[in-house]
Design an enzyme around this catalytic site. Structure first.
Site, short mmCIF file in Angstrom:
data_model
loop_
_atom_site.label_atom_id
_atom_site.label_comp_id
_atom_site.label_asym_id
_atom_site.label_seq_id
_atom_site.Cartn_x
_atom_site.Cartn_y
_atom_site.Cartn_z
N GLY A 43 0.83 -1.21 0.00
CA GLY A 43 0.00 0.00 0.00
C GLY A 43 0.86 1.25 0.00
O GLY A 43 1.61 1.50 0.93
N GLY A 45 -0.28 4.36 0.05
CA GLY A 45 -1.07 5.52 0.49
C GLY A 45 -0.31 6.27 1.58
O GLY A 45 0.91 6.15 1.70
N PHE A 46 -1.05 7.02 2.38
CA PHE A 46 -0.41 7.84 3.42
C PHE A 46 0.43 6.99 4.38
O PHE A 46 1.55 7.33 4.72
CB PHE A 46 -1.46 8.61 4.21
CG PHE A 46 -2.09 9.73 3.43
CD1 PHE A 46 -1.43 10.94 3.29
CD2 PHE A 46 -3.33 9.57 2.84
CE1 PHE A 46 -2.00 11.98 2.56
CE2 PHE A 46 -3.91 10.60 2.11
CZ PHE A 46 -3.25 11.80 1.97
N VAL A 111 -1.55 -7.45 -4.22
CA VAL A 111 -1.32 -8.58 -3.33
C VAL A 111 -2.64 -9.31 -3.14
O VAL A 111 -3.63 -8.73 -2.68
CB VAL A 111 -0.72 -8.12 -1.98
CG1 VAL A 111 -0.63 -9.29 -1.01
CG2 VAL A 111 0.65 -7.51 -2.21
N GLU A 207 -18.35 18.26 1.66
CA GLU A 207 -17.41 19.00 0.80
C GLU A 207 -17.83 18.90 -0.67
O GLU A 207 -17.78 19.89 -1.41
CB GLU A 207 -15.99 18.46 1.00
CG GLU A 207 -15.49 18.77 2.41
CD GLU A 207 -14.07 18.29 2.72
OE1 GLU A 207 -13.52 18.75 3.73
OE2 GLU A 207 -13.52 17.46 1.97
N ASP A 336 -5.81 3.21 7.69
CA ASP A 336 -7.24 2.90 7.71
C ASP A 336 -7.52 1.42 7.92
O ASP A 336 -8.58 1.04 8.40
CB ASP A 336 -7.89 3.32 6.38
CG ASP A 336 -8.20 4.80 6.34
OD1 ASP A 336 -7.81 5.53 7.29
OD2 ASP A 336 -8.83 5.25 5.36
N GLN A 352 -3.86 12.01 8.85
CA GLN A 352 -2.88 12.24 9.92
C GLN A 352 -2.59 10.97 10.71
O GLN A 352 -1.45 10.66 11.04
CB GLN A 352 -3.39 13.32 10.88
CG GLN A 352 -2.81 14.68 10.65
CD GLN A 352 -1.30 14.65 10.57
OE1 GLN A 352 -0.60 14.01 11.36
NE2 GLN A 352 -0.76 15.33 9.58
C1 LIG Z 1 -12.94 11.06 -0.75
C2 LIG Z 1 -12.10 11.03 0.48
C3 LIG Z 1 -11.86 12.22 1.18
C4 LIG Z 1 -11.09 12.21 2.34
N1 LIG Z 1 -10.85 13.40 2.98
C5 LIG Z 1 -10.03 13.41 4.05
C6 LIG Z 1 -9.70 14.64 4.68
O1 LIG Z 1 -10.16 15.72 4.28
N2 LIG Z 1 -8.84 14.61 5.73
C7 LIG Z 1 -8.31 13.43 6.19
O2 LIG Z 1 -7.51 13.45 7.13
N3 LIG Z 1 -8.62 12.26 5.63
C8 LIG Z 1 -9.47 12.22 4.57
N4 LIG Z 1 -9.79 11.02 3.99
C9 LIG Z 1 -9.29 9.78 4.61
C10 LIG Z 1 -7.85 9.55 4.24
O3 LIG Z 1 -7.67 9.71 2.87
C11 LIG Z 1 -7.48 8.14 4.70
O4 LIG Z 1 -7.60 8.11 6.11
C12 LIG Z 1 -6.05 7.80 4.29
O5 LIG Z 1 -5.95 7.79 2.89
C13 LIG Z 1 -5.67 6.43 4.84
O6 LIG Z 1 -4.38 6.14 4.40
P1 LIG Z 1 -3.93 4.63 4.15
O7 LIG Z 1 -2.49 4.69 3.77
O8 LIG Z 1 -4.32 3.80 5.32
O9 LIG Z 1 -4.82 4.14 2.95
P2 LIG Z 1 -4.90 4.69 1.47
O10 LIG Z 1 -4.42 6.09 1.39
O11 LIG Z 1 -6.29 4.41 1.01
O12 LIG Z 1 -3.87 3.79 0.66
C14 LIG Z 1 -4.06 2.42 0.50
C15 LIG Z 1 -3.20 1.97 -0.66
O13 LIG Z 1 -3.17 0.56 -0.68
C16 LIG Z 1 -3.27 0.11 -2.01
N5 LIG Z 1 -3.81 -1.25 -1.98
C17 LIG Z 1 -4.98 -1.67 -1.41
N6 LIG Z 1 -5.10 -3.00 -1.51
C18 LIG Z 1 -3.99 -3.44 -2.15
C19 LIG Z 1 -3.54 -4.73 -2.54
N7 LIG Z 1 -4.23 -5.84 -2.26
N8 LIG Z 1 -2.36 -4.82 -3.19
C20 LIG Z 1 -1.63 -3.72 -3.48
N9 LIG Z 1 -2.01 -2.48 -3.12
C21 LIG Z 1 -3.17 -2.34 -2.45
C22 LIG Z 1 -4.18 1.13 -2.68
O14 LIG Z 1 -4.01 1.12 -4.09
C23 LIG Z 1 -3.73 2.41 -2.00
O15 LIG Z 1 -2.72 3.06 -2.73
C24 LIG Z 1 -10.56 10.99 2.83
C25 LIG Z 1 -10.81 9.80 2.14
C26 LIG Z 1 -11.56 9.81 0.98
C27 LIG Z 1 -11.82 8.53 0.23
#
Ligand SMILES: Cc1cc2nc3c(=O)[nH]c(=O)nc-3n(C[C@H](O)[C@H](O)[C@H](O)COP(=O)(O)OP(=O)(O)OC[C@H]3O[C@@H](n4cnc5c(N)ncnc54)[C@H](O)[C@@H]3O)c2cc1C
Length: 454
Positions: A43, A45-46, A111, A207, A336, A352
């Site tokens: 992943g 993401g953040f 994965v 929003e 998340d 955050q």
């Molecule tokens: C529309 C929207 C608006 C938001 N607005 C806000 C906001 O204003 N403020 C705030 O703080 N938070 C906001 N959030 C929440 C915030 O974006 C999430 O809390 C944050 O992205 C979580 O980060 P993460 O790294 O856990 O997951 P993510 O950022 O979702 O990253 C997960 C990554 O894992 C990858 N992945 C998933 N499954 C697999 C797999 N099986 N194999 C390979 N890769 C995989 C995905 O492609 C992705 O790149 C918002 C979310 C959304 C959807």
């Protein structure tokens, strides 16, 4: 044939599952003499990116796997859906991380399975092949997916907002509805096309509704000879008693007032019973619409469940205070996808929290590789919760501090610019925002050539 991924370091055949005996969740040392630890982060993401960055100086092989080639700044996705920004402005190539981090490799793959006993992942490559990947440490940061609360049939007519293509499809749906409205003769059908129903009044719903109100009342006015977009109906629905339930009640009320002022109809305590081609049925009444959007629930991606530990109702892995999975040494879930309770409250699913968790686990592993132990459990520092409600208005809650209005909106804009992944994103978003602020125009009003308008 051994098709396991080989990255710099010891050959695959030399790697065997680590002996888990005696390893505690917070203190794991996979090193066997002469071998670098292999850390796999799933992943980008953040949370995943923060974990990788925290491991920058470590003497280890790090592999970051994502099924997308880009990191998305999700907090601004709604601006792509409403034509303020274009996809490239809120995303960055994950592969770019390799430039600054010598111990990192990036792999575009999904994965699809994990064998925790053999410490092996199965990843589906873009061309369809499967690659087995051994790990010493595993950091799962796979985030959430939209959830329709058992009504997956709604997805066909009420798309959710999670990826760049979701945002582009929603934008095409909204702009396409006006193009169709300008050609129909039937008044009822025109009204249906110019009605937008958003299901879910959390921050994303709020929003999106406010930004849509700006689009129809300012940007599109004067663009159509035969229809008046400012007469569109925007309806924001929620089954809860109030909008923005994660904010203090007084802020929810201020935001509801603000939305009403922008022309959004806010309906709370209303449950959606059906969504079909003709519209939405909510609270026993049918609302004809060609554009229903799902801004309600989320559920964890499937990977945490595959680890076999305990998950919560939304599928998030219940982790220990060190963000490790019970009985799986060296396996962590962050962001998340993790269910973390601090005091009596769950750590929220926000950017955050994901960044702090990813960084914490990266630092924990880095220390471990240096032979040091981490004794301090993860502690989430809440820097505040914000939501923006169109131009010049945002709300902020931080501890007992609750503010709203123009200054809060300036803080919101500043914080979001700074948080964007790359300098070029920051410069491009700033430029678009300034243009849009002073002209009311939106620079990304694209409907792909084969519009997906229903
Ligand atoms: C529309 C929207 C608006 C938001 N607005 C806000 C906001 O204003 N403020 C705030 O703080 N938070 C906001 N959030 C929440 C915030 O974006 C999430 O809390 C944050 O992205 C979580 O980060 P993460 O790294 O856990 O997951 P993510 O950022 O979702 O990253 C997960 C990554 O894992 C990858 N992945 C998933 N499954 C697999 C797999 N099986 N194999 C390979 N890769 C995989 C995905 O492609 C992705 O790149 C918002 C979310 C959304 C959807």
């Amino acid at each position: 044939m051994n098709d396991a991924l080989s990255i710099a370091g010891a050959p695959e055949a030399d790697r065997s599952p680590r002996d888990a005996e005696g390893l505690q969740a917070k203190k794991v040392n996979p090193l066997r003499s002469g071998q670098k630890a292999r850390i796999v982060v799933v992943g980008g993401g953040f949370a995943g990116v923060a974990a990788v960055r925290a491991l920058r100086g470590s003497d280890a092989e790090i592999l970051l796997i994502d099924r997308r080639n880009h990191h998305i700044f999700q907090p601004l996705l709604y601006q792509v859906a409403t034509a303020v920004l274009s996809p490239a402005e809120i995303s960055a190539p994950i592969r770019q991380l390799e430039v600054k981090q010598q111990n990192l490799s990036v792999l575009l793959a999904e994965v699809a399975g994990v064998n925790v006993d053999d410490r092996m992942l199965e990843a589906v490559l873009p061309e369809g092949g499967i690659r087995k990947i051994a790990f010493d440490y595993l950091v799962v940061a796979t985030g959430m997916l939209p959830s329709y609360f058992g009504h997956d049939e709604f997805a066909r007519y009420a798309p959710a907002l999670k990826t760049l293509s979701d945002a582009e499809n929603i934008r095409a749906k909204i702009l396409g509805a006006f193009e169709r409205a300008t050609t129909v003769v039937d008044e009822g059908e025109r009204a249906r096309l110019m009605t937008f129903v958003l299901i879910g009044a959390g921050p994303t719903g709020v929003e999106l509704a406010a930004s849509l109100a700006h689009l129809v009342k300012i940007t599109l006015v004067g663009n159509f000879r035969h229809i008046d977009p400012s007469r569109s109906a925007i309806i924001l629905l929620d089954a809860s008693k109030r909008i923005l339930p994660t904010f203090a009640e007084e802020l929810s009320q201020r935001v509801a007032k603000r939305l009403t002022k922008l022309g959004v109809t806010v309906l709370t305590g209303v449950k959606v019973e059906a969504v079909d081609e003709q519209g939405v049925v909510a609270g026993g009444k049918r609302i004809p619409t060609a554009t229903a959007l799902w801004t309600a629930g989320v559920a964890a991606s499937p990977l945490p469940k595959m680890l076999g530990g305990e998950t919560d109702r939304a599928g998030r892995m219940i982790v220990d205070p060190f963000l490790a999975v019970a009985d799986l040494p060296g396996v962590f879930v962050v962001g998340d996808a993790a269910s973390v309770i601090q005091g009596e409250h769950p750590v929220p699913g926000v950017a955050q929290a994901a960044i702090q968790q990813g960084r914490y686990v990266g630092q924990l592993i880095a220390k471990e590789l240096r032979g040091q132990e981490t004794t301090r459990p993860f502690r989430y520092v809440d820097k505040g919760n914000m939501a923006v409600v169109g131009k010049n208005y945002a709300v902020l809650e931080r501890g007992r501090l609750r503010t709203s209005g123009f200054l809060t909106w300036l803080v919101w804009a500043f914080v979001h610019i700074l948080a964007l992944p790359q300098l070029q994103n920051r410069l491009r978003v700033q430029r678009q925002w300034l243009w849009s602020y002073f002209t009311g125009e939106r620079g990304s009003r694209v409907i792909p050539e084969s519009p997906r308008i229903k």
